[in-house]
Design a protein around this motif. Structure first.
Motif, PDB file in Angstrom:
ATOM      1  N   ILE A 133       8.650-118.090  39.438  1.00 62.76           N
ATOM      2  CA  ILE A 133       8.489-118.042  37.985  1.00 62.76           C
ATOM      3  C   ILE A 133       7.062-117.654  37.618  1.00 62.76           C
ATOM      4  CG2 ILE A 133       8.413-119.468  35.893  1.00 62.76           C
ATOM      5  CD1 ILE A 133      10.781-121.048  37.036  1.00 62.76           C
ATOM      6  N   THR A 171       4.191-121.579  31.686  1.00 58.88           N
ATOM      7  CA  THR A 171       4.359-121.668  33.137  1.00 58.88           C
ATOM      8  C   THR A 171       3.448-122.708  33.773  1.00 58.88           C
ATOM      9  OG1 THR A 171       2.760-119.874  33.538  1.00 58.88           O
ATOM     10  CG2 THR A 171       5.081-119.260  33.289  1.00 58.88           C
ATOM     11  N   SER A 227       5.552-125.080  35.506  1.00 58.37           N
ATOM     12  CA  SER A 227       5.967-124.689  36.861  1.00 58.37           C
ATOM     13  C   SER A 227       4.863-124.966  37.866  1.00 58.37           C
ATOM     14  CB  SER A 227       6.340-123.196  36.889  1.00 58.37           C
ATOM     15  OG  SER A 227       7.558-122.963  36.229  1.00 58.37           O
TER      16      SER A 227
END
Length: 472
Positions: A282, A461, A464
């Protein structure tokens, strides 16, 4: 010439260095050949008298055929030894260069780019898989940092040298310039690379998965190429576009479900069950979006809005990539000991901040300010991209790293291709809408909004990055 080896046999230190040098030179040829043509698309359009849609296929053909190569790489790695597959790919890239150099039409230029893309799609994951196989895990960070630096240097100098060649000589030199080094790499592969990975049992090729995904990609790209003409014309057009998009999404989900059920899939999507690998992918996908948007919009800003030479575009991109290379070298050493979580978060914050600064810079752009902001993005990418990707690959078993590299690369390319197309649609549609209201900076405002949206995506992100391990 080295004798053939099984993957279980150890190479000497000198042999490892020879393999590393060969793969680095091969990666240099592929990366340089890719990036050098980016500033030359307007030249191709002028020489062959084609429009922007046809000119855009110089990039689209490369990306699509590279995706095909990435899909095939996992199967070929298991079915055949490394050396003949890699050698075939390099010779194929040379063939594409020769065809491109002699191309009498835009169609043949696109064919040449497709051949080069297919070859590049094979070499990148094969090279990564080989490096992970011959080096111990505690060396992965340093080796991948070196790989990243060399590739980034090739990508950095490619646009600058490409702009110089088309301005001082002719467009065909962009293809010819790669031939000498390609010949050297071919000889080195023949003499120095071992036959690691010779198959012990045959692997069934997922023909259904391959053909269906290829058709899906071709259909998607063809449809995306038509979006610019009817996206904001009427409510009916918007509804039709939404329905077609939903059909593509549903068909992709069906393909995904089919691949998950296969014992020998085209792309091993089951690897996404590995949480570390999933979140590292990702991050790498979104960082690629930032890079691709910069490559798309920076030349427009420098050459069209500011009226500067294409060489300035190359200089700014080169500076940013050099900063990324230096940062990657530092990050590669750190990730082996401390993991990628903290350094990845810092890189994401810098990358996202650079997007916001680019949006602010458009109010009164200067070359030096652009160079500073793009350098900041380079530092962010150096901290976020390769370290997190390295940790993701290291979380996989050695025998599936090549498949993991292919899945990572094709994910980045498919998503970035779709995103870039949507960016152009948005800029054109939003620009027209603002122009109709009397705005004098319609396109600039649309570009600013794209940068802000991308900054938001990058900031998200961070969640993540927090899922990555602190140490490997």
């Amino acid at each position: 010439m080295m004798a053939s080896l099984n993957s279980s046999q150890e190479l000497t230190s000198n042999s490892r260095h020879q393999v590393l040098l060969t793969l680095l030179l091969g990666g240099t040829v592929i990366s340089f050949g890719n990036s050098a043509l980016n500033p030359a698309i307007p030249i191709f359009m002028s020489v062959f008298d084609v429009d922007i849609v046809m000119g855009g296929w110089v990039l689209n053909a490369y990306v699509l055929s590279m995706s095909v190569g990435l899909m095939l790489s996992g199967y070929l790695h298991k079915e055949f030894a490394f050396k003949p597959v890699y050698l075939t790919a390099i010779i194929g890239f040379m063939l594409g260069s020769v065809i491109g150099m002699c191309a009498p039409s835009m169609t043949m230029v696109i064919v040449a780019r497709a051949i080069q893309g297919l070859s590049g799609g094979l070499t990148i994951p094969l090279s990564i898989g080989m490096l992970y196989q011959i080096y111990p895990q505690h060396r992965h960070g340093r080796v991948m940092a070196l790989w990243g630096i060399v590739i980034m240097m090739s990508l950095a100098f490619g646009p600058l040298i490409g702009a110089y060649l088309v301005e001082q000589f002719a467009w065909w030199t962009l293809f010819a310039v790669t031939l000498p080094l390609s010949a050297v790499v071919t000889l080195m592969v023949w003499r120095l690379l071992p036959n690691i990975g010779s198959p012990k049992a045959s692997k069934t090729f997922d023909t259904i998965g391959f053909v269906s995904l290829l058709i899906w990609l071709l259909a998607l790209m063809t449809w995306l190429s038509t979006l610019k003409t009817d996206f904001y014309t009427s409510l009916t057009s918007v509804i039709k576009t939404s329905l077609v998009a939903a059909m593509f999404l549903i068909s992709f989900m069906v393909w995904w479900a089919y691949e998950r059920r296969q014992s020998q899939p085209l792309l091993n999507v089951r690897l996404f069950r590995n949480t570390v690998y999933l979140h590292s992918t990702i991050i790498s996908v979104t960082q690629t979006l930032g890079l691709m948007v910069g490559l798309l919009l920076l030349p427009i800003l420098v050459q069209e809005v500011m009226g500067e030479s294409a060489l300035w575009t190359g200089v700014i991109l080169m500076t940013a990539t050099l900063m990324s290379s230096i940062t990657t070298h530092f990050a590669g050493k750190r990730v082996d000991k401390h993991g990628a979580r903290d350094i990845g978060i810092l890189g994401i914050i810098l990358s996202a901040s650079s997007m916001l600064l680019l949006a602010w810079c458009l109010y009164q752009p200067t070359l030096w300010l652009l160079m500073l902001i793009m350098s900041l993005q380079g530092v962010g990418v150096g901290l976020a991209y390769l370290p997190t990707t390295t940790v993701g690959f290291s979380s996989l078993a050695k025998e599936v790293v090549t498949e993991g590299a292919a899945l990572n690369n094709i994910s980045r390319r498919i998503v970035s291709t779709i995103f870039i197309t949507l960016v152009t649609v948005y800029v054109a549609g939003r620009g027209a809408q603002l122009l109709a209201t009397g705005s004098t900076q319609s396109v600039g405002t649309a570009i600013q909004e794209v940068f802000v949206m991308l900054a938001v995506i990058l900031f998200l992100t961070i969640f993540s990055a927090r899922r990555l391990p602190k140490a490997v």
